[in-house]
Design a protein around this motif. Structure first.
Motif, PDB file in Angstrom:
ATOM      1  N   GLY A  19       0.990  -1.248   0.036  1.00  0.00           N
ATOM      2  CA  GLY A  19       0.097  -0.105   0.101  1.00  0.00           C
ATOM      3  C   GLY A  19       0.891   1.066  -0.102  1.00  0.00           C
ATOM      4  N   LEU A  20       1.946   1.288   0.817  1.00  0.00           N
ATOM      5  CA  LEU A  20       2.868   2.236   0.892  1.00  0.00           C
ATOM      6  C   LEU A  20       3.669   2.540  -0.428  1.00  0.00           C
ATOM      7  CD1 LEU A  20       4.279   2.300   4.489  1.00  0.00           C
ATOM      8  CD2 LEU A  20       2.541   3.960   3.448  1.00  0.00           C
ATOM      9  N   PHE A  21       3.951   1.530  -0.993  1.00  0.00           N
ATOM     10  CA  PHE A  21       4.465   1.416  -2.476  1.00  0.00           C
ATOM     11  C   PHE A  21       3.676   2.318  -3.245  1.00  0.00           C
ATOM     12  CE2 PHE A  21       5.439  -0.305  -6.590  1.00  0.00           C
ATOM     13  CZ  PHE A  21       6.649   0.213  -6.930  1.00  0.00           C
ATOM     14  N   GLY A  70      -4.157  11.285  13.912  1.00  0.00           N
ATOM     15  CA  GLY A  70      -3.703  10.543  14.972  1.00  0.00           C
ATOM     16  C   GLY A  70      -4.811  10.292  16.189  1.00  0.00           C
ATOM     17  N   LEU A  71      -5.417  11.432  16.401  1.00  0.00           N
ATOM     18  CA  LEU A  71      -6.471  11.499  17.151  1.00  0.00           C
ATOM     19  C   LEU A  71      -7.721  10.599  16.693  1.00  0.00           C
ATOM     20  CD1 LEU A  71      -6.449  15.158  18.525  1.00  0.00           C
ATOM     21  CD2 LEU A  71      -5.635  13.234  19.583  1.00  0.00           C
ATOM     22  N   ALA A  72      -7.858  10.733  15.301  1.00  0.00           N
ATOM     23  CA  ALA A  72      -8.969   9.876  14.839  1.00  0.00           C
ATOM     24  C   ALA A  72      -8.745   8.515  14.859  1.00  0.00           C
ATOM     25  CB  ALA A  72      -9.393  10.381  13.403  1.00  0.00           C
ATOM     26  N   VAL A  73      -7.641   8.000  14.931  1.00  0.00           N
ATOM     27  CA  VAL A  73      -7.357   6.468  14.965  1.00  0.00           C
ATOM     28  C   VAL A  73      -7.861   6.184  16.201  1.00  0.00           C
ATOM     29  CG1 VAL A  73      -5.325   4.926  15.192  1.00  0.00           C
ATOM     30  CG2 VAL A  73      -5.334   6.468  13.439  1.00  0.00           C
ATOM     31  N   ASP A  74      -7.738   6.963  17.527  1.00  0.00           N
ATOM     32  CA  ASP A  74      -7.963   6.636  18.826  1.00  0.00           C
ATOM     33  C   ASP A  74      -9.494   6.590  18.967  1.00  0.00           C
ATOM     34  OD1 ASP A  74      -5.578   6.366  19.757  1.00  0.00           O
ATOM     35  OD2 ASP A  74      -5.547   8.576  20.702  1.00  0.00           O
ATOM     36  N   TRP A  75     -10.372   7.298  18.025  1.00  0.00           N
ATOM     37  CA  TRP A  75     -11.601   7.643  18.230  1.00  0.00           C
ATOM     38  C   TRP A  75     -12.373   6.378  17.365  1.00  0.00           C
ATOM     39  CZ3 TRP A  75     -11.402  13.543  17.404  1.00  0.00           C
ATOM     40  CH2 TRP A  75     -11.250  14.198  18.532  1.00  0.00           C
ATOM     41  N   CYS A  76     -11.794   6.205  15.855  1.00  0.00           N
ATOM     42  CA  CYS A  76     -12.370   5.459  14.955  1.00  0.00           C
ATOM     43  C   CYS A  76     -12.001   4.173  14.613  1.00  0.00           C
ATOM     44  CB  CYS A  76     -12.386   6.246  13.512  1.00  0.00           C
ATOM     45  SG  CYS A  76     -13.113   7.948  13.753  1.00  0.00           S
ATOM     46  N   GLY A  77     -10.630   3.967  15.109  1.00  0.00           N
ATOM     47  CA  GLY A  77     -10.115   2.817  14.894  1.00  0.00           C
ATOM     48  C   GLY A  77      -9.383   2.743  13.774  1.00  0.00           C
ATOM     49  N   TYR A  78      -8.275   2.217  13.585  1.00  0.00           N
ATOM     50  CA  TYR A  78      -7.259   2.099  12.493  1.00  0.00           C
ATOM     51  C   TYR A  78      -8.014   1.445  11.211  1.00  0.00           C
ATOM     52  CZ  TYR A  78      -5.720  -2.305  14.390  1.00  0.00           C
ATOM     53  OH  TYR A  78      -5.590  -3.665  14.668  1.00  0.00           O
ATOM     54  N   ARG A  79      -8.794   0.367  11.524  1.00  0.00           N
ATOM     55  CA  ARG A  79      -9.224  -0.334  10.395  1.00  0.00           C
ATOM     56  C   ARG A  79     -10.220   0.623   9.378  1.00  0.00           C
ATOM     57  NH1 ARG A  79     -10.768  -5.522  13.770  1.00  0.00           N
ATOM     58  NH2 ARG A  79      -8.902  -6.377  14.186  1.00  0.00           N
ATOM     59  N   SER A  80     -11.342   1.129  10.112  1.00  0.00           N
ATOM     60  CA  SER A  80     -12.338   1.882   9.474  1.00  0.00           C
ATOM     61  C   SER A  80     -11.345   3.220   8.675  1.00  0.00           C
ATOM     62  CB  SER A  80     -13.209   2.385   9.982  1.00  0.00           C
ATOM     63  OG  SER A  80     -12.897   3.223  11.399  1.00  0.00           O
ATOM     64  N   LEU A  81     -10.353   3.783   9.481  1.00  0.00           N
ATOM     65  CA  LEU A  81      -9.694   4.947   8.885  1.00  0.00           C
ATOM     66  C   LEU A  81      -8.860   4.654   7.879  1.00  0.00           C
ATOM     67  CD1 LEU A  81      -9.649   7.890  10.015  1.00  0.00           C
ATOM     68  CD2 LEU A  81      -7.548   7.396  11.034  1.00  0.00           C
ATOM     69  N   ILE A  82      -8.199   3.402   7.800  1.00  0.00           N
ATOM     70  CA  ILE A  82      -7.146   2.972   6.685  1.00  0.00           C
ATOM     71  C   ILE A  82      -8.186   2.786   5.280  1.00  0.00           C
ATOM     72  CG2 ILE A  82      -5.882   1.072   5.947  1.00  0.00           C
ATOM     73  CD1 ILE A  82      -4.480   0.738   8.389  1.00  0.00           C
ATOM     74  N   CYS A  83      -9.258   2.159   5.683  1.00  0.00           N
ATOM     75  CA  CYS A  83     -10.192   2.185   4.404  1.00  0.00           C
ATOM     76  C   CYS A  83     -10.770   3.550   3.639  1.00  0.00           C
ATOM     77  CB  CYS A  83     -11.448   1.165   4.817  1.00  0.00           C
ATOM     78  SG  CYS A  83     -11.116  -0.356   5.347  1.00  0.00           S
ATOM     79  N   VAL A 124       0.048   7.430   9.016  1.00  0.00           N
ATOM     80  CA  VAL A 124      -0.100   7.403  10.585  1.00  0.00           C
ATOM     81  C   VAL A 124      -1.191   6.075  10.927  1.00  0.00           C
ATOM     82  CG1 VAL A 124      -1.169   8.464  12.337  1.00  0.00           C
ATOM     83  CG2 VAL A 124       0.130   9.930  10.685  1.00  0.00           C
ATOM     84  N   ALA A 125      -2.267   5.848  10.288  1.00  0.00           N
ATOM     85  CA  ALA A 125      -3.134   4.823  10.511  1.00  0.00           C
ATOM     86  C   ALA A 125      -2.223   3.541  10.461  1.00  0.00           C
ATOM     87  CB  ALA A 125      -4.384   5.085   9.712  1.00  0.00           C
ATOM     88  N   GLN A 126      -1.449   3.505   9.388  1.00  0.00           N
ATOM     89  CA  GLN A 126      -0.778   2.223   9.049  1.00  0.00           C
ATOM     90  C   GLN A 126       0.253   1.946  10.102  1.00  0.00           C
ATOM     91  OE1 GLN A 126       0.563   2.411   4.961  1.00  0.00           O
ATOM     92  NE2 GLN A 126      -1.105   1.214   4.373  1.00  0.00           N
ATOM     93  N   SER A 127       0.846   3.013  10.692  1.00  0.00           N
ATOM     94  CA  SER A 127       1.821   2.800  11.860  1.00  0.00           C
ATOM     95  C   SER A 127       1.239   2.368  12.967  1.00  0.00           C
ATOM     96  CB  SER A 127       2.367   4.283  12.061  1.00  0.00           C
ATOM     97  OG  SER A 127       3.255   4.449  11.087  1.00  0.00           O
ATOM     98  N   CYS A 128      -0.232   2.750  13.155  1.00  0.00           N
ATOM     99  CA  CYS A 128      -0.989   2.076  14.367  1.00  0.00           C
ATOM    100  C   CYS A 128      -1.163   0.597  14.186  1.00  0.00           C
ATOM    101  CB  CYS A 128      -2.222   2.924  14.806  1.00  0.00           C
ATOM    102  SG  CYS A 128      -1.908   4.898  15.016  1.00  0.00           S
TER     103      CYS A 128
END
Length: 134
Positions: A19-21, A70-83, A124-128
């Motif tokens: 994904g990063l590539f 970074g704050l949104a990852v805590d609230w929404c979760g990294y799965r939905s944010l990555i999508c 950021v979300a992928q790092s989490c």
């Protein structure tokens, strides 16, 4: 059979790297096509200004947005944010591609803005995600 947790973490790592590539490839794509784009946009006397604007509008949202994500990852979760952010990256690059095919600077610039909304924040979300698995 489902993969073992040990195998799943390596699959997640490979998918994250892929994904990063793809994101970095799409980010640098206009630079690699500079000469071809100059030929297609030969009618534009301000080509260099518009071309550089493609990179500027990508960077503008990324001044503060990764911090907010970074704050949104805590609230929404990294799965939905990555999508959601991955969708922004794909949609933004599709808009840039369509704009290039139509020789439309406004569509390309709008695409780079959408691409920028997802690009750095997705890292950021992928790092989490990777922190969770490794």
């Amino acid at each position: 059979p489902s993969p073992s947790p040990g195998a799943a973490r390596w699959v997640i790592l490979l998918l994250t790297c892929g994904g990063l590539f793809g994101q970095f490839y799409a980010f640098d794509n206009p630079s690699a096509l500079n000469e071809q784009m100059q030929q297609d946009f030969s009618w534009d006397s301000q080509f260099q200004y518009h071309f550089n604007l493609l990179y500027s509008v990508y960077s503008f949202p990324n001044v503060l947005l990764p911090l907010a994500m970074g704050l949104a990852v805590d609230w929404c979760g990294y799965r939905s944010l990555i999508c959601a952010l991955g969708f922004c990256v794909v949609l933004g690059h599709a808009m840039v591609s369509l704009g290039a095919a139509a020789s439309s600077w406004p569509l390309m610039i709008a695409g780079r803005i959408v691409f920028g909304l997802g690009g750095e924040s997705m890292q950021v979300a992928q790092s989490c995600l990777l922190l969770r698995w490794f």
